[in-house]
Design an enzyme around this catalytic site. Sequence first.
Site, PDB file in Angstrom:
ATOM      1  N   CYS A   1       0.818  -1.224   0.000  1.00  0.00           N
ATOM      2  CA  CYS A   1       0.000   0.000   0.000  1.00  0.00           C
ATOM      3  C   CYS A   1       0.848   1.269   0.000  1.00  0.00           C
ATOM      4  CB  CYS A   1      -0.987  -0.007   1.163  1.00  0.00           C
ATOM      5  SG  CYS A   1      -0.264   0.126   2.799  1.00  0.00           S
TER       6      CYS A   1
ATOM      7  N   HIS B   1      -2.526   1.135   6.953  1.00  0.00           N
ATOM      8  CA  HIS B   1      -2.936   1.005   5.559  1.00  0.00           C
ATOM      9  C   HIS B   1      -3.382   2.382   5.074  1.00  0.00           C
ATOM     10  CE1 HIS B   1      -4.249  -1.139   1.950  1.00  0.00           C
ATOM     11  NE2 HIS B   1      -5.297  -0.334   1.940  1.00  0.00           N
TER      12      HIS B   1
ATOM     13  N   HIS C   1      -6.247   1.979  -3.833  1.00  0.00           N
ATOM     14  CA  HIS C   1      -5.231   1.455  -2.910  1.00  0.00           C
ATOM     15  C   HIS C   1      -4.764   0.064  -3.332  1.00  0.00           C
ATOM     16  CE1 HIS C   1      -8.094  -1.259  -0.477  1.00  0.00           C
ATOM     17  NE2 HIS C   1      -8.829  -0.722  -1.433  1.00  0.00           N
TER      18      HIS C   1
END
Length: 261
Positions: free
Chosen positions: A170, A219, A231
């Site tokens: 990520c 994240h 993402h």
Amino acid sequence: MKKQLFTVAATVGILFFSYSVQASAHELTYKVQAGDTLWKIATSNQITVQDLQSWNNLKSNTIRVGQEFSLIAPHSHYLSKSYVVQSGDSLWGIATKNGLTVDQLKSFNGLTSNVIHVGQVLKLTSEGDSKLTAPVVEKTLNAEALIAEGKKYVGVPYVWGGSTPKGFDCSGFLNYVYGKVGVSIPRTVETIWNATTPVSSPQKGDIVFFTTIKPGPSHAGIYIGDNKFLHASSSIGITITAMNDSYWKARYLGSKKVKLN
């Protein structure tokens, strides 16, 4: 005679008070001392209480000892030409704060590595005097170009530690895509979180953060509008997800804006 002595003492007291709450010139920040109020800090630094609250996202007049305040408006401050390295500083952090690249900072100071030490004085321009430079011109993020770049990689697989189109994690995805539009950000979610500015609600191009594998930010993705974010999902790869997805909604931490050099 007593009246004269009292006047002198009062004047000295005022001068001492003014000095004690004035920020150091090279940082343009102020650390709260015992007995301080927002009014005292603002007045001694020739700004308004409203500015002080606005620049530091303060919702009330409550402050605490040790709290640090910016005494300059975001993106419009005048830069000092030197900076004294503080504990926890890095070249990247100093450069970003002062509208420079790491390469510029190293060049100004003849550095051949990224190693710095507490107390070291770094030049922030190619000149060595202590005058203030012209104001920094605020840059704007081309959010549409960022989002268009990010969407090119939809479907690319998730790879732990990946930061290329062969595979992304990520933060590697964010680092790569922002870099493609000329914006430098740190490599990990936690350092990106620390280097960005909170916003009340995300706009296109902002970063949205979530807590997943541990407490705190772990994240992140790019907000693309319409309540969606782009993402690197560990199960799907690069994908677009709704912010109100039950899994992500429950883990949402907040949104932040990238500081542009």
